[in-house]
Motif scaffolding. Structure first.
Motif, PDB file in Angstrom:
ATOM      1  N   ASP A   2       0.831  -1.202   0.000  1.00 32.36           N
ATOM      2  CA  ASP A   2       0.000   0.000   0.000  1.00 32.36           C
ATOM      3  C   ASP A   2       0.867   1.254   0.000  1.00 32.36           C
ATOM      4  OD1 ASP A   2      -2.598  -1.111   0.004  1.00 32.36           O
ATOM      5  OD2 ASP A   2      -2.356  -1.676   2.101  1.00 32.36           O
ATOM      6  N   ILE A   7       0.121   4.692  -2.422  1.00 28.88           N
ATOM      7  CA  ILE A   7       0.656   5.787  -1.613  1.00 28.88           C
ATOM      8  C   ILE A   7       2.177   5.796  -1.668  1.00 28.88           C
ATOM      9  CG2 ILE A   7       0.839   6.720   0.742  1.00 28.88           C
ATOM     10  CD1 ILE A   7      -1.923   5.201   1.189  1.00 28.88           C
ATOM     11  N   ASP A  28      -0.775  10.653  -2.329  1.00 26.22           N
ATOM     12  CA  ASP A  28      -1.812   9.699  -2.721  1.00 26.22           C
ATOM     13  C   ASP A  28      -1.878   9.674  -4.247  1.00 26.22           C
ATOM     14  OD1 ASP A  28      -4.091   8.294  -3.299  1.00 26.22           O
ATOM     15  OD2 ASP A  28      -5.240   9.098  -1.626  1.00 26.22           O
ATOM     16  N   LYS A  57      -5.180  10.122  -6.479  1.00 27.14           N
ATOM     17  CA  LYS A  57      -5.737  11.447  -6.791  1.00 27.14           C
ATOM     18  C   LYS A  57      -5.106  12.017  -8.052  1.00 27.14           C
ATOM     19  CE  LYS A  57      -7.470  12.589  -2.316  1.00 27.14           C
ATOM     20  NZ  LYS A  57      -7.038  13.068  -0.996  1.00 27.14           N
ATOM     21  N   GLY A  71      -2.951  15.373  -4.268  1.00 26.59           N
ATOM     22  CA  GLY A  71      -3.017  14.385  -3.197  1.00 26.59           C
ATOM     23  C   GLY A  71      -1.801  14.363  -2.312  1.00 26.59           C
ATOM     24  N   ARG A  96      -1.716   9.307   9.567  1.00 25.76           N
ATOM     25  CA  ARG A  96      -2.266   9.859   8.320  1.00 25.76           C
ATOM     26  C   ARG A  96      -2.291   8.791   7.220  1.00 25.76           C
ATOM     27  NH1 ARG A  96      -2.598  15.530   8.893  1.00 25.76           N
ATOM     28  NH2 ARG A  96      -3.610  15.558   6.858  1.00 25.76           N
ATOM     29  N   ILE A  97      -1.257   7.985   7.172  1.00 25.33           N
ATOM     30  CA  ILE A  97      -1.207   6.940   6.147  1.00 25.33           C
ATOM     31  C   ILE A  97      -2.251   5.856   6.427  1.00 25.33           C
ATOM     32  CG2 ILE A  97       0.217   5.054   5.236  1.00 25.33           C
ATOM     33  CD1 ILE A  97       2.580   6.965   5.284  1.00 25.33           C
ATOM     34  N   GLU A 155      -5.136   6.254   7.673  1.00 24.04           N
ATOM     35  CA  GLU A 155      -6.428   6.749   7.167  1.00 24.04           C
ATOM     36  C   GLU A 155      -6.535   6.557   5.661  1.00 24.04           C
ATOM     37  OE1 GLU A 155      -6.619  10.841   8.351  1.00 24.04           O
ATOM     38  OE2 GLU A 155      -6.329  10.277  10.461  1.00 24.04           O
ATOM     39  N   LEU A 156      -5.443   6.872   4.969  1.00 25.91           N
ATOM     40  CA  LEU A 156      -5.460   6.752   3.510  1.00 25.91           C
ATOM     41  C   LEU A 156      -5.619   5.301   3.067  1.00 25.91           C
ATOM     42  CD1 LEU A 156      -2.662   9.242   2.417  1.00 25.91           C
ATOM     43  CD2 LEU A 156      -5.104   9.441   1.964  1.00 25.91           C
ATOM     44  N   ASN A 169      -9.100   4.041   3.415  1.00 28.36           N
ATOM     45  CA  ASN A 169      -9.996   4.700   2.481  1.00 28.36           C
ATOM     46  C   ASN A 169      -9.943   4.095   1.081  1.00 28.36           C
ATOM     47  OD1 ASN A 169     -11.627   6.571   1.256  1.00 28.36           O
ATOM     48  ND2 ASN A 169     -10.008   8.104   1.071  1.00 28.36           N
ATOM     49  N   GLN A 170     -10.188   2.789   1.004  1.00 27.67           N
ATOM     50  CA  GLN A 170     -10.222   2.168  -0.320  1.00 27.67           C
ATOM     51  C   GLN A 170     -11.604   1.573  -0.562  1.00 27.67           C
ATOM     52  OE1 GLN A 170      -6.964  -0.435  -1.154  1.00 27.67           O
ATOM     53  NE2 GLN A 170      -5.475   0.954  -0.282  1.00 27.67           N
TER      54      GLN A 170
END
Length: 473
Positions: free
Chosen positions: A356, A408, A426, A429, A449, A461-462, A464-465, A468-469
RNA sequence: GCCGGGGUAGCUCAGUGGUUAGAGCGCCUGACUGUGGAUCAGGAGGUCACGGGUUCGAGUCCCGUCCCCGGUACCA
């Protein structure tokens, strides 16, 4: 030096990460559900004695990979998981029954490879051995139902009963030796349509290529009796049951089959399973060992993939090994078909890497720092890869992430080191933006992103990303 | 298993018996200040599936083998 020509054995296949990642995700889902319904795992060896493999009869022989081992034993690769299961049941007599097991292993069949069909493939079986109760069949159906529901598919599970089909053959006054041919022909309904089935039950038909396929040779009255059943469509299970009861009055085997389906129907009602499971008198299935309820699942939005799961009750199969009456029921998922259908329905994500996060390396002298950052992410459960190539160009490294489908990127250059910060990008984006932006200057300025955060918070923070899939496999 | 179509670059494919076998896409390198995409410049990559035959000459014609595709049969 002579190069060795790399090639695959006919009918065999490599699974590159791109294909294997969704396949494993699907298998994990299947295992999770199998176990939640109390099925325990079983594995058996790839090789069995030929004598064991041929336990159900020698028709199988030409499809088995077989050879003599160095000790002179006649052995072969298993061609299904039911034979090894039967052997296990017969060998370990102290296994408490009913015995519920799942088995997910490759099997090998020496037959003609077709697109999506190989000589080595995985079967995902669940079976309940030693229960004659319709509760067992209900559980099998519930598992199938749950898997397809969890995949958010528009599906239909069709159920029928071999006893009902037998009754229809009796009611149509067809001689017993033609029973199985009739079932196989009915099984082709989806493929050739009602008209095709009628032709095949009678004189035969011409296929698309012009070849003539001989029929079974039934007479008009017999054919009409069969079509009366297979063309019937009820609005719900109760309606179909009543139709069958009326049509098969006096054929005791049929009434027995209807009663079994009625019990399954009641159980399903209690489980809240209604519209996706239908009773369909035209469901036949080709195999000859089924003795009771049979089932098959199809995807309404991907009908050309055929049945993705199938199964049924086989009360007389295991006694060939055990010597005693051992009722059994089970089902199998056609994982490759299901996967192909999911891909067609755009329900699987295709990537070339599990990772990821890619950590880019701009300052090789600080590689210890990069390793520490990778460790922090890995300890947080994030699949992380550290760039190992020789380039120090950020451009190359981002391109590498892009090609692997790693969503990411972490960027730490001299600026970040100085300020004790970390840049997180990201790439998904940017992928969206790149279709709009035409100017390089603008593309560079947008830095889509991308955020730069204090080192203390980058792991969060990562996280969360990554979460978010979308819900794809 | 049977019938039909095919096999030329990583992929999709062009290539009338006649020079050194091509294109598009992809890939690699570089430019565009530490940013994927776009753009530009350059580059690598081929036993023309394999074996034999016909021919002065075969990617091209013939035969065999292997493999792929479509249909059909079988499928525990």
């Amino acid at each position: 030096m002579n190069k060795i020509k790399p090639r695959l054995i006919r009918g065999f296949k490599d699974y590159l990460p791109k294909e294997l990642l969704p396949k494993k995700a699907l298998l994990n889902l299947i295992i999770e559900i199998y176990e939640r319904y109390g099925f325990s795992p079983l594995e058996t060896p790839a090789l069995e004695y030929k004598e064991v493999l041929l336990g159900y009869g020698s028709e199988a022989e030409k499809q088995i990979y077989q050879f003599e081992d160095p000790e002179g034993n006649e052995v072969g690769l298993r061609f299904d998981l039911t034979v090894p299961l039967s052997r296990v049941i017969a060998m370990y007599k102290d296994l408490p029954k009913p015995f519920k097991r799942y088995q997910i292993q490759p099997v090998w069949r020496y037959d003609k490879p077709d697109p999506g069909r190989f000589r080595e493939f995985i079967q995902c079986d669940i079976d309940i051995i030693g229960s004659a109760s319709m509760d067992a069949d209900t559980e099998i159906l519930a598992v199938m139902y749950e898997i397809l529901s969890r995949l958010e598919l528009n599906f239909k599970i069709r159920i029928n009963n071999r006893k009902i089909l037998n009754a229809i053959v009796i009611a149509a006054n067809i001689s017993e030796d033609k029973t199985l041919d009739v079932f196989r022909t009915i099984d082709k309904l989806d493929k050739v349509g009602l008209k095709g089935v009628v032709q095949l039950l009678g004189k035969g038909r011409k296929d698309q290529s012009g070849a003539f396929i001989p029929g079974i040779g039934l007479n008009q009255i017999q054919i009409q009796k069969i079509t009366e059943f297979i063309r019937y469509e009820g609005n719900n299970r109760e309606e179909v049951l009543q139709f069958l009861e009326k049509s098969l009055q006096g054929v005791s085997i049929g009434l027995e089959g209807i009663e079994e389906l009625r019990q399954i129907h009641k159980n399903l009602e209690a489980l809240g399973i209604k519209e996706h499971v239908v009773i369909d008198p035209s469901l036949a299935r080709g195999l000859d060992y089924y003795t009771g309820p049979i089932f098959e699942a199809v995807l309404i939005d991907a009908p050309r993939f055929g049945s993705v799961m199938g199964g049924g009750r086989y009360d007389h199969l295991i006694e060939i090994f055990t010597g005693e009456h051992t009722p059994a029921t089970g089902a199998s998922i056609g994982i490759d078909r299901l996967l192909a259908a999911l891909a067609y329905l755009k329900k699987i994500e295709t990537r070339n890497s599990v990772a990821d996060v890619l950590i880019t390396v701009m300052v090789p002298e600080k590689k210890i720092e990069y390793f520490k950052i990778a460790t922090q992410l890995r300890n947080a459960g994030i699949k992380t890869t550290l760039y190992m190539g020789k380039s120090v160009s950020i451009s190359k490294q981002l391109k590498y992430a892009d090609r692997l489908g790693i969503p990411i990127a972490v960027i730490i250059g001299p600026d970040e080191f100085e300020k004790n910060q970390i840049t997180i990008k990201d790439l998904r984006k940017g992928a969206v933006l790149s279709t709009i932006i035409k100017e390089r200057k603008e593309w560079l300025e947008k830095k889509p992103g991308q955020i730069t955060v204090a080192k203390e918070e980058f792991v969060e923070r990562i996280k969360e990303l990554v979460k978010n899939q979308d819900g794809k496999l």
